[in-house]
Design a protein around this motif. Structure first.
Motif, PDB file in Angstrom:
ATOM      1  N   LEU A 257       0.808  -1.210   0.000  1.00  0.00           N
ATOM      2  CA  LEU A 257       0.000   0.000   0.000  1.00  0.00           C
ATOM      3  C   LEU A 257       0.847   1.268   0.000  1.00  0.00           C
ATOM      4  O   LEU A 257       0.447   2.292  -0.561  1.00  0.00           O
ATOM      5  CB  LEU A 257      -0.924   0.005   1.227  1.00  0.00           C
ATOM      6  N   ALA A 258       2.009   1.201   0.636  1.00  0.00           N
ATOM      7  CA  ALA A 258       2.907   2.357   0.679  1.00  0.00           C
ATOM      8  C   ALA A 258       4.322   1.850   0.946  1.00  0.00           C
ATOM      9  O   ALA A 258       4.518   0.920   1.730  1.00  0.00           O
ATOM     10  CB  ALA A 258       2.487   3.335   1.759  1.00  0.00           C
ATOM     11  N   VAL A 259       5.293   2.458   0.277  1.00  0.00           N
ATOM     12  CA  VAL A 259       6.686   2.047   0.438  1.00  0.00           C
ATOM     13  C   VAL A 259       7.343   2.792   1.595  1.00  0.00           C
ATOM     14  O   VAL A 259       8.138   2.237   2.338  1.00  0.00           O
ATOM     15  CB  VAL A 259       7.479   2.286  -0.865  1.00  0.00           C
ATOM     16  N   ARG A 260       6.979   4.070   1.770  1.00  0.00           N
ATOM     17  CA  ARG A 260       7.587   4.898   2.814  1.00  0.00           C
ATOM     18  C   ARG A 260       6.522   5.478   3.739  1.00  0.00           C
ATOM     19  O   ARG A 260       5.354   5.595   3.363  1.00  0.00           O
ATOM     20  CB  ARG A 260       8.418   6.027   2.189  1.00  0.00           C
ATOM     21  N   ASP A 261       6.952   5.832   4.939  1.00  0.00           N
ATOM     22  CA  ASP A 261       6.002   6.422   5.887  1.00  0.00           C
ATOM     23  C   ASP A 261       5.914   7.930   5.680  1.00  0.00           C
ATOM     24  O   ASP A 261       6.509   8.482   4.743  1.00  0.00           O
ATOM     25  CB  ASP A 261       6.384   6.068   7.326  1.00  0.00           C
ATOM     26  N   GLU A 262       5.181   8.613   6.562  1.00  0.00           N
ATOM     27  CA  GLU A 262       4.948  10.043   6.392  1.00  0.00           C
ATOM     28  C   GLU A 262       6.217  10.875   6.531  1.00  0.00           C
ATOM     29  O   GLU A 262       6.277  12.021   6.078  1.00  0.00           O
ATOM     30  CB  GLU A 262       3.916  10.532   7.422  1.00  0.00           C
TER      31      GLU A 262
END
Length: 360
Positions: A257-262
């Protein structure tokens, strides 16, 4: 030759000619210039006078170490490269397939570096810092690459890409069949293309990133697809499946869903309920290559980062310890060849400034 062959040419993406037709072919132009101007250059350059009382040691003979040795040698600094392998060149020479860069190209870059007097010690693991000091080296540059195979924290067995490509370059037999490649960088594209060209029945590449986010150049991705590599974007690894005999039978992937965080840190997020199974005879892990900094010894307490790299300024190569420098993969982790070369030059310039010597 190296920058004219495998440079990722990010500069061409920024070229203003793209607003009209296409960019200036900077990488190709460099290679043409190198081939046509090399002999004349070698005939015209002169060796500099040696600087006495100073001596530099370079640990690692890949692009970073070669670049540093060239610029230091050109300024007259006696320099020695310690390389644990049987050849200089690092990953580009010992791992990257021959269709991407020819042996001759690397040889000419190395010959230019050696013309300026660099001593090369092959098949020589990194001496300890104490041993280097005892040999009279006043400045030490750590230029080791990310040549250590990564590990996959999921059940089952995988083939590390570094080992697979090294075996191929050494003309050893490598496994083929239905191949699954894990990773989205240029090394992943290299191994996928190589497996396909060697006769693999199918090659499926799985990577976390979406197409536009892949670390590999668009040129490499397009080439892989043209030659039949199937690319699955936005998928991470769940498990390696095996048959009743314990042999690898496939790769179970899960939706990323996402490779990196915020905060921009690498921290993949998955939908564990959304999975797919890719049939494969074996799996090649083309991500997670690591740097072996075991040679640091006691210096590790002062210079090793939590990521297992060497703590050094990316721009200057300077470490917290005086007269010790580091650059390339040893500082950033696996990176582009052109950035490795730049790191070698930057560290060499730092050493020269510290010595009060300037290169041309």
């Amino acid at each position: 030759f190296l920058t004219g062959t495998i440079c990722a040419h990010r500069c061409q993406n920024k070229c203003t000619r793209n607003f009209y037709e296409e960019s200036v072919q900077i990488r190709d132009t460099k290679l043409v210039a190198a081939y046509h101007g090399y002999d004349a250059l070698m005939a015209s350059i002169k060796k500099p006078a040696k600087v006495s009382g100073k001596k530099a040691a370079i640990i690692g003979g890949g692009p970073t170490g070669i670049a540093a040795a060239y610029f230091l040698g050109r300024a007259g600094i006696p320099v020695t490269i310690f390389e644990k392998s049987h050849k200089l060149g690092g990953v580009p020479r010992l791992v990257i397939p021959g269709f991407r860069i020819r042996e001759e190209a690397m040889e000419k870059d190395i010959a230019l570096m050696q013309f300026y007097g660099a001593e090369v010690k092959l098949n020589t693991p990194a001496p300890s810092v104490a041993e280097l000091k005892a040999m009279g080296y006043t400045h030490i540059f750590f230029a080791v690459g990310a040549g250590k195979a990564g590990k996959l924290d999921i059940p089952g067995n995988v083939v590390p890409v570094i080992q697979w490509l090294r075996d191929l370059k050494a003309e050893k037999e490598v496994p083929l069949g239905h191949v699954a490649v894990v990773g989205g960088g240029n090394v992943a594209m290299d191994v996928a293309l190589t497996a396909k060209r060697l006769g693999a029945k199918t090659v499926k590449l799985v990577c976390l990133e979406q197409r536009e986010e892949m670390p590999a150049s668009a040129e490499e991705v397009a080439m892989a697809e043209e030659e039949g590599v199937q690319i699955y974007n936005g998928w991470g690894l769940g498990a390696v499946t095996t048959d009743e005999n314990g042999k690898v039978s496939g790769l179970r992937a899960k939706r990323c869903l996402a490779v990196r965080d915020e905060k921009g840190r690498f921290n993949p997020q998955y939908d564990e309920s959304d999975t797919m199974l890719l049939d494969s005879d074996f799996i090649i892990l083309a991500t997670g290559q690591r740097v072996d900094v075991g040679f640091l010894g006691k210096l590790a307490e002062q210079m090793k980062t939590p990521r297992g790299l060497i703590d050094a300024d990316v721009e200057s190569g300077k470490t917290p310890a005086s007269r010790y420098y580091a650059g390339g993969d040893a500082v950033t982790g696996p990176n582009l060849a052109i950035r490795a070369i730049r790191a070698g030059r930057s560290a060499a310039q730092s050493i020269l400034r510290d010595l009060g010597t300037q290169s041309e």
